[in-house]
Each structure stands twice: as C-alpha cells, then as structure tokens.
Write an enzyme that holds these catalytic residues in place. Sequence first.
Site, PDB file in Angstrom:
ATOM      1  N   ASN A  12       0.967  -1.156  -0.023  1.00  0.00           N
ATOM      2  CA  ASN A  12       0.113   0.101  -0.051  1.00  0.00           C
ATOM      3  C   ASN A  12       0.912   1.100   0.188  1.00  0.00           C
ATOM      4  O   ASN A  12       1.910   1.195   0.673  1.00  0.00           O
ATOM      5  CB  ASN A  12      -1.051   0.133   1.168  1.00  0.00           C
ATOM      6  CG  ASN A  12      -0.409  -0.117   2.542  1.00  0.00           C
ATOM      7  OD1 ASN A  12       0.584  -0.769   2.650  1.00  0.00           O
ATOM      8  ND2 ASN A  12      -1.087   0.509   3.573  1.00  0.00           N
ATOM      9  N   GLU A  46       0.528   5.022   0.523  1.00  0.00           N
ATOM     10  CA  GLU A  46      -0.450   6.403   0.927  1.00  0.00           C
ATOM     11  C   GLU A  46       0.025   7.761   0.455  1.00  0.00           C
ATOM     12  O   GLU A  46       0.991   7.802   0.083  1.00  0.00           O
ATOM     13  CB  GLU A  46      -0.492   6.141   2.487  1.00  0.00           C
ATOM     14  CG  GLU A  46      -1.196   4.771   3.109  1.00  0.00           C
ATOM     15  CD  GLU A  46      -1.359   4.758   4.546  1.00  0.00           C
ATOM     16  OE1 GLU A  46      -0.637   5.589   5.229  1.00  0.00           O
ATOM     17  OE2 GLU A  46      -2.007   3.599   4.759  1.00  0.00           O
ATOM     18  N   ASN A  47      -1.000   8.776   0.914  1.00  0.00           N
ATOM     19  CA  ASN A  47      -0.772  10.061   0.319  1.00  0.00           C
ATOM     20  C   ASN A  47      -1.191  11.013   1.463  1.00  0.00           C
ATOM     21  O   ASN A  47      -2.229  10.633   2.183  1.00  0.00           O
ATOM     22  CB  ASN A  47      -1.294  10.008  -1.083  1.00  0.00           C
ATOM     23  CG  ASN A  47      -0.819  11.298  -1.890  1.00  0.00           C
ATOM     24  OD1 ASN A  47      -1.018  12.483  -1.133  1.00  0.00           O
ATOM     25  ND2 ASN A  47      -0.048  11.117  -2.704  1.00  0.00           N
ATOM     26  N   ALA A  48      -0.445  12.108   1.705  1.00  0.00           N
ATOM     27  CA  ALA A  48      -1.244  12.985   2.603  1.00  0.00           C
ATOM     28  C   ALA A  48      -2.589  13.514   2.225  1.00  0.00           C
ATOM     29  O   ALA A  48      -3.365  13.829   2.940  1.00  0.00           O
ATOM     30  CB  ALA A  48       0.047  14.285   2.471  1.00  0.00           C
ATOM     31  N   CYS A 104      -4.490   0.517  -2.203  1.00  0.00           N
ATOM     32  CA  CYS A 104      -4.179  -0.525  -1.579  1.00  0.00           C
ATOM     33  C   CYS A 104      -3.053  -1.376  -2.233  1.00  0.00           C
ATOM     34  O   CYS A 104      -2.959  -1.153  -3.501  1.00  0.00           O
ATOM     35  CB  CYS A 104      -5.717  -1.177  -1.438  1.00  0.00           C
ATOM     36  SG  CYS A 104      -6.623  -0.550  -0.761  1.00  0.00           S
ATOM     37  N   GLU A 113      -3.321  -4.470  -3.091  1.00  0.00           N
ATOM     38  CA  GLU A 113      -3.553  -5.479  -4.179  1.00  0.00           C
ATOM     39  C   GLU A 113      -3.784  -4.707  -5.511  1.00  0.00           C
ATOM     40  O   GLU A 113      -3.211  -5.142  -6.322  1.00  0.00           O
ATOM     41  CB  GLU A 113      -5.054  -6.103  -3.553  1.00  0.00           C
ATOM     42  CG  GLU A 113      -5.153  -6.620  -2.446  1.00  0.00           C
ATOM     43  CD  GLU A 113      -5.290  -6.067  -1.315  1.00  0.00           C
ATOM     44  OE1 GLU A 113      -5.020  -4.869  -1.242  1.00  0.00           O
ATOM     45  OE2 GLU A 113      -6.021  -6.375  -0.241  1.00  0.00           O
ATOM     46  N   CYS A 118     -10.637  -4.820   0.248  1.00  0.00           N
ATOM     47  CA  CYS A 118     -11.356  -3.764   0.252  1.00  0.00           C
ATOM     48  C   CYS A 118     -12.400  -4.174  -0.862  1.00  0.00           C
ATOM     49  O   CYS A 118     -11.928  -4.767  -1.877  1.00  0.00           O
ATOM     50  CB  CYS A 118     -10.868  -2.418   0.469  1.00  0.00           C
ATOM     51  SG  CYS A 118     -10.133  -1.707  -1.229  1.00  0.00           S
ATOM     52  N   CYS A 162     -10.617  -3.209  -4.352  1.00  0.00           N
ATOM     53  CA  CYS A 162      -9.663  -4.257  -4.726  1.00  0.00           C
ATOM     54  C   CYS A 162     -10.258  -5.416  -5.409  1.00  0.00           C
ATOM     55  O   CYS A 162      -9.715  -5.989  -6.206  1.00  0.00           O
ATOM     56  CB  CYS A 162      -8.634  -4.342  -3.487  1.00  0.00           C
ATOM     57  SG  CYS A 162      -7.563  -3.268  -3.318  1.00  0.00           S
TER      58      CYS A 162
HETATM   59  N1  THU Z   1      -5.064  -1.511   2.488  1.00  0.00           N
HETATM   60  C1  THU Z   1      -4.811  -2.107   1.595  1.00  0.00           C
HETATM   61  O1  THU Z   1      -3.552  -2.005   1.382  1.00  0.00           O
HETATM   62  N2  THU Z   1      -5.323  -3.154   1.380  1.00  0.00           N
HETATM   63  C2  THU Z   1      -6.621  -3.782   1.942  1.00  0.00           C
HETATM   64  O2  THU Z   1      -7.199  -4.617   1.529  1.00  0.00           O
HETATM   65  C3  THU Z   1      -7.152  -3.009   3.087  1.00  0.00           C
HETATM   66  C4  THU Z   1      -6.461  -1.588   3.220  1.00  0.00           C
HETATM   67  C5  THU Z   1      -4.522  -0.263   3.025  1.00  0.00           C
HETATM   68  C6  THU Z   1      -5.083   1.140   2.649  1.00  0.00           C
HETATM   69  C7  THU Z   1      -4.376   1.915   3.495  1.00  0.00           C
HETATM   70  O3  THU Z   1      -3.015   2.513   3.188  1.00  0.00           O
HETATM   71  C8  THU Z   1      -4.274   1.099   5.023  1.00  0.00           C
HETATM   72  O4  THU Z   1      -4.275  -0.041   4.530  1.00  0.00           O
HETATM   73  C9  THU Z   1      -5.134   1.556   5.961  1.00  0.00           C
HETATM   74  O5  THU Z   1      -6.555   1.251   5.464  1.00  0.00           O
END
Ligand code: THU
Length: 160
Positions: free
Chosen positions: A61, A63-65, A72, A74, A112, A115
């Site tokens: 995963n 992330e970004n500000a 995610c 996946e 999620c 995904c």
């Molecule tokens: N996240 C994933 O990478 N995959 C998932 O199936 C669920 C959530 C990440 C998104 C975010 O960076 C962090 O987990 C918290 O939600």
Amino acid sequence: MENKELKIKYTEYNISEINTEDENLIEKAKEAAQNSYSPYSHFKVGAAVLLENGIIIKGSNQENAAFPSSLCAERVTLFYANATYPDIPAKILAITAFGSNNEILDEIITPCGACRQVILETENRFNNNCRILLASKEKVLEFQTIKDLLPFSFGKEDLK
Ligand code: THU
C-alpha cells in the site's frame, strides 16, 4: 416472495499445511509489506501475484497526505503486473498485513471492495480464476476465485 441464501466456498489452513509454492508466495507478500509507504495508517499491507509465466510481482500500500490519493497493496500489485505483462493471466494472489508494531496480524484481512473489483477485472480480462490466499500469522484462507469474495459483482458481461 422467496428468501434465498448464498453459500461461498473457501478453505482454512494452518500455515503449516500450506504447500511450498503457496508458502513462497505468502513470503513474498510479507516481504512486500515491508516496502509499504504507510506513514498515516501505520498499517502495512503486502501482496504478491504469481503470473502464469512464473513471474512474481510484489506490491504494497502506498499512502498520500491527500488520503484518497492512496492505493491499496492489491491494486498496486495487480496494476503493475497487468501493465508490465498485459497478456499474462494472474494465477495466485497472496495478501498479508502487519500492524503498527510491525508484527504480522493474528487476524486475516480481506481485500477492500475496490480491490475485489480490480481482482475481478483481472480474472475477467484473462478469462481465468485467480486463486486468493489471505494470510495471517497462523492461518491462511484460500478462495478459488474472487467471485466467492465478491458475489453479485458488476463485470464486463453487465455492460450491454
Ligand atoms: N489497505 C490495503 O492496502 N489493502 C486492503 O485490503 C485494505 C487496506 C491499506 C489502505 C491503507 O493504506 C491502509 O491499508 C489502511 O486502510
């Protein structure tokens, strides 16, 4: 009126029951989680996909500000795999996650909704099933197809 029930199939394993190929892919997903960029959630997710040509692509995963700009593990993994090998089906996808203490989770996490939709598209574009392995510290859940994780899905056959 008729009440209906839906059954889904999956298999639960203890990690010690997992075959070598699957275990290797789970290890790659764990490695991938360590490359997670998750300074906001501190939740590291790793994924690894085994393609039909034997190549394994790993992703985590990012992330970004501006939170919605994050992606995610996946989707990072599958988009990279499909962008790099557009003609090669995905055979197995392993997913795992580490908590803020950087320990692998005791509980299984499942992908999620967004995904799941992208995994479905990957199955559909190649007309195959992508086996999914969700790994926690001790357990692995195996789904033979995303359709078991995403029943009543919207796919290409619905676009009339
Ligand atoms: N996240 C994933 O990478 N995959 C998932 O199936 C669920 C959530 C990440 C998104 C975010 O960076 C962090 O987990 C918290 O939600």
